[in-house]
Design a protein around this motif. Structure first.
Motif, mmCIF file in Angstrom:
data_model
loop_
_atom_site.group_PDB
_atom_site.id
_atom_site.type_symbol
_atom_site.label_atom_id
_atom_site.label_comp_id
_atom_site.label_asym_id
_atom_site.label_seq_id
_atom_site.Cartn_x
_atom_site.Cartn_y
_atom_site.Cartn_z
ATOM 1 N N HIS A 1 0.843 -1.195 0.000
ATOM 2 C CA HIS A 1 0.000 0.000 0.000
ATOM 3 C C HIS A 1 0.884 1.253 0.000
ATOM 4 O O HIS A 1 1.729 1.405 0.871
ATOM 5 N N GLY A 2 0.689 2.115 -1.024
ATOM 6 C CA GLY A 2 1.434 3.373 -1.082
ATOM 7 C C GLY A 2 2.910 3.201 -1.407
ATOM 8 O O GLY A 2 3.721 4.049 -1.067
ATOM 9 N N ALA A 3 3.274 2.112 -2.089
ATOM 10 C CA ALA A 3 4.694 1.903 -2.431
ATOM 11 C C ALA A 3 5.074 2.740 -3.666
ATOM 12 O O ALA A 3 4.728 3.911 -3.734
ATOM 13 N N GLY A 4 5.696 2.130 -4.663
ATOM 14 C CA GLY A 4 6.265 2.908 -5.779
ATOM 15 C C GLY A 4 5.254 3.684 -6.602
ATOM 16 O O GLY A 4 4.123 3.248 -6.800
ATOM 17 N N MET A 5 5.715 4.826 -7.109
ATOM 18 C CA MET A 5 4.861 5.667 -7.947
ATOM 19 C C MET A 5 4.854 5.120 -9.376
ATOM 20 O O MET A 5 5.892 4.737 -9.906
ATOM 21 N N ALA A 6 3.663 5.095 -9.981
ATOM 22 C CA ALA A 6 3.538 4.582 -11.344
ATOM 23 C C ALA A 6 3.930 5.656 -12.353
ATOM 24 O O ALA A 6 3.906 6.854 -12.042
ATOM 25 N N ASP A 7 4.260 5.217 -13.566
ATOM 26 C CA ASP A 7 4.551 6.134 -14.665
ATOM 27 C C ASP A 7 3.241 6.837 -15.073
ATOM 28 O O ASP A 7 2.273 6.160 -15.443
ATOM 29 N N PRO A 8 3.197 8.162 -15.014
ATOM 30 C CA PRO A 8 1.952 8.885 -15.315
ATOM 31 C C PRO A 8 1.402 8.564 -16.707
ATOM 32 O O PRO A 8 0.183 8.525 -16.893
ATOM 33 N N GLU A 9 2.280 8.314 -17.675
ATOM 34 C CA GLU A 9 1.805 7.992 -19.033
ATOM 35 C C GLU A 9 1.109 6.632 -19.054
ATOM 36 O O GLU A 9 0.098 6.452 -19.719
ATOM 37 N N GLU A 10 1.696 5.690 -18.300
ATOM 38 C CA GLU A 10 1.071 4.363 -18.205
ATOM 39 C C GLU A 10 -0.297 4.466 -17.531
ATOM 40 O O GLU A 10 -1.254 3.802 -17.917
ATOM 41 N N LEU A 11 -0.370 5.297 -16.500
ATOM 42 C CA LEU A 11 -1.646 5.480 -15.795
ATOM 43 C C LEU A 11 -2.691 6.082 -16.724
ATOM 44 O O LEU A 11 -3.850 5.682 -16.710
ATOM 45 N N LYS A 12 -2.263 7.031 -17.553
ATOM 46 C CA LYS A 12 -3.198 7.664 -18.499
ATOM 47 C C LYS A 12 -3.736 6.624 -19.477
ATOM 48 O O LYS A 12 -4.923 6.606 -19.811
ATOM 49 N N ALA A 13 -2.828 5.763 -19.960
ATOM 50 C CA ALA A 13 -3.244 4.729 -20.922
ATOM 51 C C ALA A 13 -4.218 3.754 -20.260
ATOM 52 O O ALA A 13 -5.242 3.380 -20.860
ATOM 53 N N LEU A 14 -3.930 3.349 -19.032
ATOM 54 C CA LEU A 14 -4.834 2.437 -18.315
ATOM 55 C C LEU A 14 -6.183 3.109 -18.061
ATOM 56 O O LEU A 14 -7.241 2.480 -18.205
ATOM 57 N N ALA A 15 -6.127 4.374 -17.691
ATOM 58 C CA ALA A 15 -7.370 5.126 -17.430
ATOM 59 C C ALA A 15 -8.243 5.144 -18.684
ATOM 60 O O ALA A 15 -9.459 4.944 -18.607
ATOM 61 N N ALA A 16 -7.609 5.352 -19.835
ATOM 62 C CA ALA A 16 -8.369 5.400 -21.096
ATOM 63 C C ALA A 16 -8.973 4.024 -21.408
ATOM 64 O O ALA A 16 -10.123 3.930 -21.855
ATOM 65 N N GLN A 17 -8.171 2.982 -21.144
ATOM 66 C CA GLN A 17 -8.639 1.606 -21.404
ATOM 67 C C GLN A 17 -9.859 1.283 -20.529
ATOM 68 O O GLN A 17 -10.828 0.706 -20.993
ATOM 69 N N ILE A 18 -9.809 1.686 -19.268
ATOM 70 C CA ILE A 18 -10.919 1.418 -18.348
ATOM 71 C C ILE A 18 -12.113 2.322 -18.692
ATOM 72 O O ILE A 18 -13.266 1.864 -18.741
ATOM 73 N N ALA A 19 -11.807 3.588 -18.990
ATOM 74 C CA ALA A 19 -12.879 4.547 -19.316
ATOM 75 C C ALA A 19 -13.692 4.071 -20.525
ATOM 76 O O ALA A 19 -14.911 4.266 -20.576
ATOM 77 N N ALA A 20 -13.005 3.435 -21.467
ATOM 78 C CA ALA A 20 -13.683 2.971 -22.697
ATOM 79 C C ALA A 20 -14.709 1.886 -22.388
ATOM 80 O O ALA A 20 -15.585 1.597 -23.210
ATOM 81 N N GLN A 21 -14.616 1.279 -21.204
ATOM 82 C CA GLN A 21 -15.542 0.187 -20.838
ATOM 83 C C GLN A 21 -16.630 0.627 -19.857
ATOM 84 O O GLN A 21 -17.447 -0.184 -19.411
ATOM 85 N N ILE A 22 -16.654 1.913 -19.515
ATOM 86 C CA ILE A 22 -17.711 2.412 -18.628
ATOM 87 C C ILE A 22 -19.049 2.365 -19.371
ATOM 88 O O ILE A 22 -19.140 2.829 -20.503
ATOM 89 N N SER A 23 -20.059 1.780 -18.718
ATOM 90 C CA SER A 23 -21.372 1.766 -19.405
ATOM 91 C C SER A 23 -22.431 2.309 -18.456
ATOM 92 O O SER A 23 -22.183 2.535 -17.291
#
Ligand code: 5GP
Length: 144
Positions: A122-144
């Motif tokens: 919990h609260g360990a390493g910080m993720a790459d912001p670009e990777e987070l953006k890509a994941l966010a877009a992937q998840i957002a595309a599945q919101i219904s």
């Protein structure tokens, strides 16, 4: 900080809601805002927070707001499943420092899990912001 206290407008999630801090947005409606956890415990770790709330934890929240919060949590959890095909999904929430809470604006964690992949700290390493953006877009595309 204990279970009791006053809401601090300077907390990180309040800053994100005001647009004073960046976040990888997944989903937003009138009631909730969902974004990628910057220090994820697993790939696709999302946080869901009430937008118009000064509740520091579950105990503080107006009962009526919990319904819209949990509806948002379910939508996001379904989208995480559709986007990332995890084997399981942890939905969790901490109240007070001894329980693991570090940010004092009510929030719910949505953490996908895969067989054989250990949960990150919990609260360990910080993720790459670009990777987070890509994941966010992937998840957002599945919101219904
Ligand atoms: P808590 O420990 O209070 O249940 O959860 C707070 C969460 O916020 C942690 O999982 C932590 O990784 C995440 N977090 C802390 N700072 C930031 C930040 O600046 N941006 C984002 N997106 N997440 C954060």
């Amino acid at each position: 900080m204990s279970l009791d206290g006053t809401y601090d407008d300077g907390n990180i999630f309040a800053k994100i809601l005001r647009g004073d801090m960046p976040a990888a947005r997944v989903f937003e409606d009138d009631h909730v805002f969902a974004f990628m956890d910057a220090f994820p415990q697993a790939r696709g770790h999302v946080l869901v927070i009430p937008k118009h709330s000064r509740a520091r934890n579950l105990l503080d929240e107006e009962p009526e707001r919990l319904a819209t919060l949990m509806q948002g949590v379910q939508r996001v959890t379904r989208a995480v499943r559709a986007a990332l095909s995890p084997d399981g999904i942890v939905v969790t929430q901490f109240n007070g420092a001894p329980a693991g809470q570090t940010v004092y604006h009510l929030h719910v964690h949505v953490i996908p899990r895969w067989e054989g992949v250990a949960l990150g700290r919990h609260g360990a390493g910080m993720a790459d912001p670009e990777e987070l953006k890509a994941l966010a877009a992937q998840i957002a595309a599945q919101i219904s």
